[in-house]
Write a protein that holds these residues in place. Sequence first.
Motif, PDB file in Angstrom:
ATOM      1  N   GLY A  54      70.601 104.107  60.074  1.00  0.00           N
ATOM      2  CA  GLY A  54      69.788 103.119  59.375  1.00  0.00           C
ATOM      3  C   GLY A  54      70.328 102.769  58.009  1.00  0.00           C
ATOM      4  O   GLY A  54      69.740 101.952  57.287  1.00  0.00           O
ATOM      5  N   ASP A  55      71.432 103.363  57.635  1.00  0.00           N
ATOM      6  CA  ASP A  55      72.015 103.130  56.318  1.00  0.00           C
ATOM      7  C   ASP A  55      72.818 101.839  56.303  1.00  0.00           C
ATOM      8  O   ASP A  55      73.260 101.344  57.348  1.00  0.00           O
ATOM      9  N   GLN A  56      73.031 101.306  55.123  1.00  0.00           N
ATOM     10  CA  GLN A  56      73.778 100.049  54.996  1.00  0.00           C
ATOM     11  C   GLN A  56      75.209 100.185  55.488  1.00  0.00           C
ATOM     12  O   GLN A  56      75.816  99.212  55.921  1.00  0.00           O
ATOM     13  N   ASP A  68      73.209  94.707  61.540  1.00  0.00           N
ATOM     14  CA  ASP A  68      72.253  94.781  60.438  1.00  0.00           C
ATOM     15  C   ASP A  68      70.813  94.860  60.933  1.00  0.00           C
ATOM     16  O   ASP A  68      70.002  95.626  60.409  1.00  0.00           O
ATOM     17  N   THR A  69      70.481  94.051  61.936  1.00  0.00           N
ATOM     18  CA  THR A  69      69.100  94.038  62.427  1.00  0.00           C
ATOM     19  C   THR A  69      68.736  95.367  63.077  1.00  0.00           C
ATOM     20  O   THR A  69      67.621  95.873  62.914  1.00  0.00           O
ATOM     21  N   SER A 103      68.399  98.008  60.351  1.00  0.00           N
ATOM     22  CA  SER A 103      67.136  97.793  59.639  1.00  0.00           C
ATOM     23  C   SER A 103      65.951  98.297  60.460  1.00  0.00           C
ATOM     24  O   SER A 103      65.010  98.879  59.912  1.00  0.00           O
ATOM     25  N   SER A 104      66.006  98.110  61.764  1.00  0.00           N
ATOM     26  CA  SER A 104      64.927  98.585  62.638  1.00  0.00           C
ATOM     27  C   SER A 104      64.843 100.109  62.626  1.00  0.00           C
ATOM     28  O   SER A 104      63.750 100.688  62.587  1.00  0.00           O
ATOM     29  N   LYS A 159      65.844 102.058  60.167  1.00  0.00           N
ATOM     30  CA  LYS A 159      65.343 102.445  58.849  1.00  0.00           C
ATOM     31  C   LYS A 159      63.834 102.286  58.763  1.00  0.00           C
ATOM     32  O   LYS A 159      63.116 103.192  58.313  1.00  0.00           O
ATOM     33  N   GLN A 160      63.311 101.146  59.194  1.00  0.00           N
ATOM     34  CA  GLN A 160      61.877 100.886  59.105  1.00  0.00           C
ATOM     35  C   GLN A 160      61.084 101.851  59.992  1.00  0.00           C
ATOM     36  O   GLN A 160      59.996 102.299  59.616  1.00  0.00           O
ATOM     37  N   TRP A 166      63.802 106.135  50.729  1.00  0.00           N
ATOM     38  CA  TRP A 166      64.968 106.133  51.618  1.00  0.00           C
ATOM     39  C   TRP A 166      66.101 106.834  50.869  1.00  0.00           C
ATOM     40  O   TRP A 166      66.876 106.226  50.135  1.00  0.00           O
TER      41      TRP A 166
END
Length: 308
Positions: A46-48, A54-55, A58-59, A61-62, A92
């Motif tokens: 989930g890290d950059q 990216d999507t 991001s999912s 991470k959320q 985070w």
Amino acid sequence: MLDINHILVVLDKHDEEQPGLHRACWLANALDADLTLITSAWDSFGDQASQLADTTASSVKQALLRQAQFWLDSLTELDSCKRLRVNTEVHWQKHLHDAAIESARDTEFDLVIKSTQKHGLIDRLFSHTDWNLMRHCPAPVMMVKSSDAWKRNRILASIDATSSDKGHTLINDNILSYAEHLADHFDTDLHIANAYPMVAVALAMVPEVSPPEDIQNYITDQHKEATARWAEKFNVAEDHVHILEGDAEQVVPDVAAEIEADLVVVGTVGREGLSGVLIGNTAEALVDKLSCDVLIIKPKDGVNPDIE
């Protein structure tokens, strides 16, 4: 005047018993303080820097943030928390101590509380959360060993009474100010412990040096007089002052066990680098050796507004 109004509770999701949370709830109720419960969530996916789209990253991470938030929310529903003013924060962050320090820098907490367990050298080499909090958190840190309530109503403040430089004077004052505040609020006995060196043992290692006559008596008297001045300033009874020969790492646990202390208040200068790992700090060693809660005070914690 010292007040404890805002308490940050650092929570590890892998700790099943959470003694730090139980102690924090008890203190907050007694002090009419608010609590902020904090934990961290992180995963490389989930890290950059993740190789996922990216999507998708991001999912991930959320989802992890929601899961951590749900866990914190469940803790606020505990009976011990229900009547308190409780906020929650999920950061985070890969490391829990980074989340706690980030939060403490953004908000002026009067006290940070975390559960702790015994640590070894490997923990220190890998920058364990507890060690980083004790060294870098911009607020006093209480390490909690057990969920059991304080039973004996005794607080022990460990000081270096004969150090006269500004830094040690400040930290002694901060230690005793915080200990006195808690002792007054909870109507507990305040004790002072001061360790002094065995000069004869040290000089025996340098045979070409002849120790002056009565040097040990002179040093002992110095420590007794200096400790007595601190005791008088903070209204500590004479029979509650403990001045013993030896290292603080041994003297303080011995005194704490003898008086059955509920809390030991100590200071740390937060030695950095490899020397800090291999040599350690007295406060950090005491956290492992003591069976009761330990409150760690640093020179810049600012618990005493009367000293700049």
